[in-house]
Scaffold this motif. Structure first.
Motif, PDB file in Angstrom:
ATOM      1  N   PRO A  56      -0.809  -1.771  -9.701  1.00 45.33           N
ATOM      2  CA  PRO A  56       0.400  -0.958  -9.898  1.00 45.33           C
ATOM      3  C   PRO A  56       1.306  -1.046  -8.671  1.00 45.33           C
ATOM      4  O   PRO A  56       0.818  -1.117  -7.536  1.00 45.33           O
ATOM      5  CB  PRO A  56      -0.150   0.456 -10.095  1.00 45.33           C
ATOM      6  CG  PRO A  56      -1.553   0.258 -10.554  1.00 45.33           C
ATOM      7  CD  PRO A  56      -2.037  -0.995  -9.880  1.00 45.33           C
ATOM      8  N   LEU A  57       2.600  -1.049  -8.907  1.00 44.41           N
ATOM      9  CA  LEU A  57       3.543  -1.174  -7.800  1.00 44.41           C
ATOM     10  C   LEU A  57       3.391  -0.024  -6.814  1.00 44.41           C
ATOM     11  O   LEU A  57       3.556  -0.205  -5.602  1.00 44.41           O
ATOM     12  CB  LEU A  57       4.974  -1.232  -8.344  1.00 44.41           C
ATOM     13  CG  LEU A  57       6.082  -1.480  -7.323  1.00 44.41           C
ATOM     14  CD1 LEU A  57       5.813  -2.739  -6.516  1.00 44.41           C
ATOM     15  CD2 LEU A  57       7.438  -1.571  -8.023  1.00 44.41           C
ATOM     16  N   SER A  58       3.068   1.155  -7.314  1.00 40.59           N
ATOM     17  CA  SER A  58       2.861   2.293  -6.411  1.00 40.59           C
ATOM     18  C   SER A  58       1.687   2.037  -5.469  1.00 40.59           C
ATOM     19  O   SER A  58       1.702   2.471  -4.309  1.00 40.59           O
ATOM     20  CB  SER A  58       2.619   3.571  -7.218  1.00 40.59           C
ATOM     21  OG  SER A  58       1.490   3.417  -8.071  1.00 40.59           O
ATOM     22  N   THR A  59       0.653   1.332  -5.959  1.00 40.62           N
ATOM     23  CA  THR A  59      -0.499   0.990  -5.105  1.00 40.62           C
ATOM     24  C   THR A  59      -0.091   0.008  -4.019  1.00 40.62           C
ATOM     25  O   THR A  59      -0.494   0.139  -2.851  1.00 40.62           O
ATOM     26  CB  THR A  59      -1.634   0.403  -5.958  1.00 40.62           C
ATOM     27  OG1 THR A  59      -2.033   1.350  -6.938  1.00 40.62           O
ATOM     28  CG2 THR A  59      -2.832   0.036  -5.091  1.00 40.62           C
ATOM     29  N   LEU A  60       0.703  -0.999  -4.380  1.00 36.00           N
ATOM     30  CA  LEU A  60       1.188  -1.961  -3.387  1.00 36.00           C
ATOM     31  C   LEU A  60       2.067  -1.265  -2.349  1.00 36.00           C
ATOM     32  O   LEU A  60       1.984  -1.563  -1.147  1.00 36.00           O
ATOM     33  CB  LEU A  60       1.978  -3.073  -4.082  1.00 36.00           C
ATOM     34  CG  LEU A  60       1.189  -3.977  -5.034  1.00 36.00           C
ATOM     35  CD1 LEU A  60       2.115  -4.983  -5.701  1.00 36.00           C
ATOM     36  CD2 LEU A  60       0.067  -4.693  -4.300  1.00 36.00           C
ATOM     37  N   TRP A  61       2.898  -0.336  -2.804  1.00 36.60           N
ATOM     38  CA  TRP A  61       3.762   0.395  -1.881  1.00 36.60           C
ATOM     39  C   TRP A  61       2.933   1.261  -0.939  1.00 36.60           C
ATOM     40  O   TRP A  61       3.193   1.298   0.273  1.00 36.60           O
ATOM     41  CB  TRP A  61       4.758   1.248  -2.672  1.00 36.60           C
ATOM     42  CG  TRP A  61       5.919   1.740  -1.862  1.00 36.60           C
ATOM     43  CD1 TRP A  61       6.419   1.181  -0.723  1.00 36.60           C
ATOM     44  CD2 TRP A  61       6.721   2.890  -2.121  1.00 36.60           C
ATOM     45  NE1 TRP A  61       7.495   1.908  -0.258  1.00 36.60           N
ATOM     46  CE2 TRP A  61       7.689   2.960  -1.104  1.00 36.60           C
ATOM     47  CE3 TRP A  61       6.706   3.850  -3.131  1.00 36.60           C
ATOM     48  CZ2 TRP A  61       8.654   3.964  -1.071  1.00 36.60           C
ATOM     49  CZ3 TRP A  61       7.670   4.852  -3.100  1.00 36.60           C
ATOM     50  CH2 TRP A  61       8.630   4.914  -2.082  1.00 36.60           C
ATOM     51  N   ALA A  62       1.918   1.950  -1.487  1.00 41.16           N
ATOM     52  CA  ALA A  62       1.049   2.770  -0.639  1.00 41.16           C
ATOM     53  C   ALA A  62       0.317   1.901   0.383  1.00 41.16           C
ATOM     54  O   ALA A  62       0.202   2.258   1.565  1.00 41.16           O
ATOM     55  CB  ALA A  62       0.047   3.536  -1.503  1.00 41.16           C
ATOM     56  N   GLY A  63      -0.174   0.739  -0.061  1.00 41.50           N
ATOM     57  CA  GLY A  63      -0.851  -0.163   0.865  1.00 41.50           C
ATOM     58  C   GLY A  63       0.046  -0.641   1.979  1.00 41.50           C
ATOM     59  O   GLY A  63      -0.396  -0.832   3.121  1.00 41.50           O
ATOM     60  N   SER A  64       1.334  -0.822   1.681  1.00 34.21           N
ATOM     61  CA  SER A  64       2.272  -1.274   2.723  1.00 34.21           C
ATOM     62  C   SER A  64       2.442  -0.211   3.801  1.00 34.21           C
ATOM     63  O   SER A  64       2.571  -0.535   4.990  1.00 34.21           O
ATOM     64  CB  SER A  64       3.626  -1.618   2.096  1.00 34.21           C
ATOM     65  OG  SER A  64       4.346  -0.456   1.711  1.00 34.21           O
ATOM     66  N   HIS A  65       2.434   1.071   3.413  1.00 32.30           N
ATOM     67  CA  HIS A  65       2.528   2.140   4.414  1.00 32.30           C
ATOM     68  C   HIS A  65       1.291   2.163   5.308  1.00 32.30           C
ATOM     69  O   HIS A  65       1.397   2.389   6.522  1.00 32.30           O
ATOM     70  CB  HIS A  65       2.696   3.496   3.719  1.00 32.30           C
ATOM     71  CG  HIS A  65       3.963   3.628   2.938  1.00 32.30           C
ATOM     72  ND1 HIS A  65       5.200   3.374   3.473  1.00 32.30           N
ATOM     73  CD2 HIS A  65       4.183   3.983   1.643  1.00 32.30           C
ATOM     74  CE1 HIS A  65       6.130   3.571   2.556  1.00 32.30           C
ATOM     75  NE2 HIS A  65       5.531   3.928   1.435  1.00 32.30           N
ATOM     76  N   LEU A  66       0.126   1.937   4.705  1.00 34.25           N
ATOM     77  CA  LEU A  66      -1.107   1.926   5.493  1.00 34.25           C
ATOM     78  C   LEU A  66      -1.111   0.759   6.475  1.00 34.25           C
ATOM     79  O   LEU A  66      -1.501   0.912   7.640  1.00 34.25           O
ATOM     80  CB  LEU A  66      -2.307   1.840   4.551  1.00 34.25           C
ATOM     81  CG  LEU A  66      -3.681   2.064   5.184  1.00 34.25           C
ATOM     82  CD1 LEU A  66      -3.770   3.420   5.858  1.00 34.25           C
ATOM     83  CD2 LEU A  66      -4.782   1.917   4.145  1.00 34.25           C
ATOM     84  N   LEU A  67      -0.655  -0.420   6.033  1.00 31.82           N
ATOM     85  CA  LEU A  67      -0.583  -1.571   6.926  1.00 31.82           C
ATOM     86  C   LEU A  67       0.404  -1.326   8.060  1.00 31.82           C
ATOM     87  O   LEU A  67       0.145  -1.670   9.224  1.00 31.82           O
ATOM     88  CB  LEU A  67      -0.178  -2.819   6.134  1.00 31.82           C
ATOM     89  CG  LEU A  67       0.017  -4.106   6.944  1.00 31.82           C
ATOM     90  CD1 LEU A  67      -1.260  -4.464   7.709  1.00 31.82           C
ATOM     91  CD2 LEU A  67       0.428  -5.260   6.030  1.00 31.82           C
TER      92      LEU A  67
END
Length: 540
Positions: free
Chosen positions: A345-356
């Motif tokens: 899900p795009l929301s998961t990719l977006w959340a992962g980008s914040h963590l990175l």
């Protein structure tokens, strides 16, 4: 208002989207030049880091004031040249003049003061500050008009493809801007100037103006004609509508805005202080040899090199990562070649980008070398790429799946506003370019004007954290900096032996104050990550 004629793009069908978005290439190159060179240049003129942070209030201030102002004026324009193109070309002309002033501030100041005196230094400093404010105000207006023109011109079925081209133009612009900043331009193009900033100001001005002239000549806008039954809303009413609409937003949209709020608390310092961070590390290292101006120039080039690597990674991410974004509406796109089991899900990719991004900022606790700082800077290209397109795609998806909000703050405007059109979402990649569909009928305000209200609210949640980050940066610089940066040419000229002695000392004895801002950004990014996870659960 009623449409006089529909939008049209001249030229072959395959060139329609590049023609419509090429202006953003020059916009991003200009931003890259400002990000890379404005901070070191202001420091070289004698500004302290805390004062420089106040100067960079120009960015959020312009985004807060100019984008809504230009949006309202353009929405109500009945010019026979179209609603957007006059503001586009006018903003470009002011941007070019301001950028050339920034590149040649000392020469321009010398016209009134002569060279080699204290008055020339003072006038040069104030002209540089003034030029940065004019650049930020004018380029924000141009960027707002570019985005609005894309919405006005393309039908809903091609909005995703248009935004994909826009993101790619921004990526290529960053790549070009930071790559050229790595070159010794005064040596390669001595006829254009004696410094890197002077040569870059001329090249960037030509590309910015050329791209927008191309768009203005080949894109025919929809001309609006006002009727007696459709009175013009006042500017005050338009602005009030934006703020009155915020409490009526669906929960998912408000969560997207809150994610952006905390994310930009971390991103704004990185965008403006990365070059200064790497420059300062270089000036303190044993590698910093030569004259003061040589040290500053080399440190700035190293900072630009880190941003160049970040732009390369961002462009690759923009091209490849959307393939792995799960979407139920990805018919007919390149993304269908990727098996569903590899999609998220795009929301998961977006959340992962914040963590990175948070991990990159925490990495400044351990990095003590220029190479390490360049590596961290390059790694931020991945989350930056996601930041450029994920929020807009999620926002459109939330609008599509939620009950449209009412855009009428008062009953008196009920006859003027239509409900927000439902936006068709596709995977944000290059789709087959189709013939332009007829523009929406009606008063001409349905898609573009109502989308403008939501984008205006969205921009507020991006701009306000920039004010907060700027104030926090000024406080941190005041507390941890004695006002004398080793990247300042003033200190290097007066205390060169001491500066070179410090360069051989351990970095732990005197921290680069920018790292405290970056480490604080890790906290904001983690909060954005948590809100984004909650958003993902609600969207699913």
């Amino acid at each position: 208002m009623t449409p006089g004629f529909g939008p049209r793009i001249h030229g072959p069908r395959w060139a329609h989207l590049p023609i419509l978005t090429i202006g953003l290439l020059g916009v991003q190159i200009l931003w890259s030049v400002e990000v890379s060179y404005a901070s070191p240049y202001l420091l070289s003129l004698g500004l302290t880091k805390s004062n420089m942070a106040i100067v960079f209030l120009a960015g959020p201030l312009s985004g807060f004031l100019i984008q809504p102002l230009i949006g309202v004026l353009a929405d109500n324009s009945t010019s026979r040249w179209g609603r957007r193109r006059p503001y586009m070309l006018g903003g470009c002309a002011l941007s070019v003049a301001s950028l050339l002033l920034l590149g040649y501030t000392r020469e321009f100041a010398a016209v009134f003061t002569g060279y080699g005196n204290s008055m020339n230094d003072v006038v040069t400093r104030w002209l540089a500050i003034l030029s940065i404010y004019f650049i930020d105000f004018s380029i924000n207006a141009v960027q707002a008009v570019d985005r609005a023109l894309l919405v006005d011109t393309l039908p809903s079925s091609m909005q995703a493809s248009g935004n994909a081209w826009a993101a790619s133009m921004l990526g290529v612009g960053s790549l070009f801007g930071f790559f050229v900043g790595n070159l010794d331009l005064p040596f390669l193009l001595p006829s254009l100037g004696s410094s890197e900033l002077q040569v870059l100001s001329i090249i960037t001005s030509a590309l910015l103006l050329g791209g927008h002239i191309t768009t203005a000549m080949l894109v025919e806008e929809k001309v609006l004609v006002r009727t007696a039954e459709q009175p013009r809303l006042s500017f005050r009413t338009e602005i009030r509508e934006i703020f009155y609409s915020i409490p009526t937003l669906p929960r998912a949209i408000r969560q997207i805005f809150m994610v952006q709020f905390f994310a930009w608390l971390g991103w704004f310092p990185v965008l403006f202080y990365t070059t200064m961070y790497i420059n300062d590390l270089y000036a303190r290292s044993a590698l910093a040899v030569g004259t003061p101006s040589d040290i500053v120039a080399e440190g700035t080039r190293l900072g630009s090199r880190g941003l160049f690597f970040s732009a390369v990674l961002a462009l690759l991410t923009n091209l490849l990562l959307p393939l792995f974004a799960a979407s139920g509406r990805s018919r007919g796109t390149i993304g269908t070649i990727i098996p569903e089991c590899f999609k998220f899900p795009l929301s998961t990719l977006w959340a992962g980008s914040h963590l990175l991004f948070a991990l990159c900022m925490l990495g400044t606790c351990f990095v003590t070398t220029v190479d390490g700082a360049i590596f961290l800077t390059a790694l931020t290209g991945i989350p930056w790429a996601v930041t450029q397109w994920a929020p807009f795609s999620l926002l459109a998806e939330a609008i599509l799946n939620c009950t449209p909000m009412s855009l009428d703050p008062e009953p008196s405007s009920a006859g003027v506003r239509d409900e927000l059109d439902r936006l068709e979402m596709h995977t944000p990649l290059f789709e087959d370019i189709k013939e332009l569909e007829p523009a929406p009928s009606g008063d001409g305000r349905n898609l573009s004007a109502q989308a403008g209200v939501i984008l205006g609210i969205h921009n507020i949640f991006i701009v306000i954290p920039q004010f907060i980050a700027t104030i926090l940066s000024a406080i941190v610089f005041t507390l941890f900096d004695s006002g004398d940066s080793v990247t300042s040419s003033v200190e290097l000229e007066v205390e060169m032996p001491a500066a070179l002695g410090r360069a051989s000392d351990s970095l732990g004895e005197k921290q680069n104050s920018v790292v405290y801002i970056f480490r604080l950004g890790a906290l904001w990014a983690f909060i954005a990550f948590m809100i984004c996870r909650q958003l993902g659960r609600e969207l699913r």
